[in-house]
Write an enzyme that holds these catalytic residues in place. Structure first.
Site, PDB file in Angstrom:
ATOM      1  N   GLY A 274      62.579  -2.653 110.240  1.00 31.32           N
ATOM      2  CA  GLY A 274      62.628  -4.015 109.737  1.00 31.32           C
ATOM      3  C   GLY A 274      64.017  -4.356 109.249  1.00 31.32           C
ATOM      4  N   LYS A 275      64.094  -4.876 108.014  1.00 28.49           N
ATOM      5  CA  LYS A 275      65.365  -5.397 107.511  1.00 28.49           C
ATOM      6  C   LYS A 275      66.469  -4.337 107.492  1.00 28.49           C
ATOM      7  CE  LYS A 275      63.758  -7.219 103.620  1.00 28.49           C
ATOM      8  NZ  LYS A 275      63.748  -7.979 102.337  1.00 28.49           N
ATOM      9  N   VAL A 276      66.171  -3.146 107.005  1.00 28.98           N
ATOM     10  CA  VAL A 276      67.186  -2.095 106.896  1.00 28.98           C
ATOM     11  C   VAL A 276      67.244  -1.236 108.150  1.00 28.98           C
ATOM     12  CG1 VAL A 276      67.916  -0.056 105.596  1.00 28.98           C
ATOM     13  CG2 VAL A 276      66.993  -2.035 104.385  1.00 28.98           C
TER      14      VAL A 276
ATOM     15  N   LYS B 187      62.034  -3.242  87.989  1.00 28.41           N
ATOM     16  CA  LYS B 187      61.426  -3.641  89.249  1.00 28.41           C
ATOM     17  C   LYS B 187      60.272  -4.574  88.938  1.00 28.41           C
ATOM     18  CE  LYS B 187      62.041  -2.472  93.698  1.00 28.41           C
ATOM     19  NZ  LYS B 187      63.320  -2.157  94.362  1.00 28.41           N
TER      20      LYS B 187
END
Length: 365
Positions: free
Chosen positions: A195-197, A93
């Protein structure tokens, strides 16, 4: 601990790496490009199963020490996630320090790409909080070990679609285990972070007949949901959401640490299953959940749809192939619940045992 200049003592970082529960990492790279303002940390936890794979988080951390700690935690989680997803990848990461709305630039992303490329393929990057497909297209101009790119640039596009689909499969498995039926119809599900998910997850839940309650720190994200689906209820904040009467499932889909000593005692839900990474704030929270008879679907298992997608991009992306792999999250989650029951341990511990065994087997080969 800091010295007289206010700079974090590097010995603290070294102690974390070599001696603490966060440690065990193979490599941590500190990256700086003064011209662009880039400050980043790339953490490789394990390459036992293959090149480390994990996204790049762009976030305004309060301190460099906090950024390092996040990179260490997230990369370790990716080792377990990739192992449980059956991928031939280890865990890595990266975090870029700063407010992406203020400092993100083409020059900065290109500089970051050069740092990733310098690792020679030991780390494959992708999107995460604060980074998007367009960003990965820029990074890829300097680094071929970049996934999550746009279809126009040979990539798979937005990985949040399959991340949400995988979380939905984890919820279905949780419902099967707890209530004997793999449907969310008639269940009340609270989603923190749309948001995105989270917004894609809401679509799956509504299509399956669930009653949905949402919250998000960004008003525009909530408004986007309620404009499309007026039937969705809104909680003032996460604290209000987790206390919602009649809540069946709580889905943390924002940043980590959602399950802690303050939230767990007041949870009304019987299931926790969400997309956020590192939901357990500290060791022992998984036992607290079990003691309250709250079924926890391990985050790195159910949110693996995205990493399944970006890993497939390295071999020529095929959406149907990825969706078929993400569908198996249902069976994997059920297997974890069965292992937890057989071993008399929380599901999080059961998932860790399975992942650790796969990594150990790979090291012996």
């Amino acid at each position: 601990m800091t010295d007289v200049t206010g700079v974090p003592d590097p010995s603290d970082v070294l102690h974390t790496l070599f001696h603490s529960d966060q440690g065990g990492h193979e490599q941590v790279v500190i990256c700086q490009d003064r011209a662009s303002g880039l400050k980043a940390v790339i953490a490789l936890h394990s390459t036992a199963l293959g090149p480390a794979l994990g996204g790049t988080r762009f976030y305004p951390y309060a301190s460099e020490a906090e950024a390092v700690a996040d990179a260490l935690n997230l990369s370790r989680g990716m080792s377990y996630k990739n192992a449980m997803a059956g991928l031939d990848h280890g865990g890595g990461k990266a975090v870029i320090i700063g407010d992406p709305d203020r400092i993100k630039s083409e020059e900065l992303l290109l500089a970051y790409g050069r740092f990733v490329a310098s690792l020679g393929g030991r780390y494959v990057t992708a999107c995460d909080v604060g980074t998007y497909v367009a960003d990965m297209d820029v990074v890829a101009r300097e680094c071929r070990w970049t996934t999550g790119r746009s279809p126009e640039n040979g990539g798979a596009g937005d990985s949040s679609v399959l991340t949400a689909f995988g979380v939905f499969q984890g919820m279905r498995a949780s419902a099967q285990h707890l209530w004997g039926d793999p449907t969310l119809r008639g269940r009340k599900v609270g989603v923190a972070g749309v948001g995105k998910v989270g917004r894609h997850l809401v679509e799956h839940l509504l299509s399956d007949g669930a009653e949905v309650v949402v919250t998000d720190v960004r008003e525009e994200s909530v408004r986007r949901i309620t404009d499309l689906h007026p039937e969705v209820s809104v909680a003032a904040d996460t604290d209000a959401l987790i206390r919602t009467e009649g809540l069946d499932i709580y889905a943390p889909c924002a940043l980590g640490g959602a399950l802690d000593d303050h939230s767990v005692p007041v949870l009304t839900a019987k299931v926790v299953c969400g997309a956020a990474n590192n939901q357990l704030a500290h060791p022992g929270v998984e036992k607290d959940l079990a003691d309250r008879s709250v079924l926890y679907a391990p985050d790195y298992v159910v949110n693996a749809g995205g990493v399944i997608q970006v890993a497939d991009e390295l071999h020529g992306f095929d959406f149907d192939r990825c969706k078929a792999k993400a569908t198996k999250i249902f069976d994997t989650t059920l297997a974890i619940f069965a292992r937890a029951k057989a071993d008399g341990i929380p599901p999080a511990a059961a998932a860790d045992r399975i992942a650790e065994q796969r990594m150990a087997d790979a090291r012996r080969r």
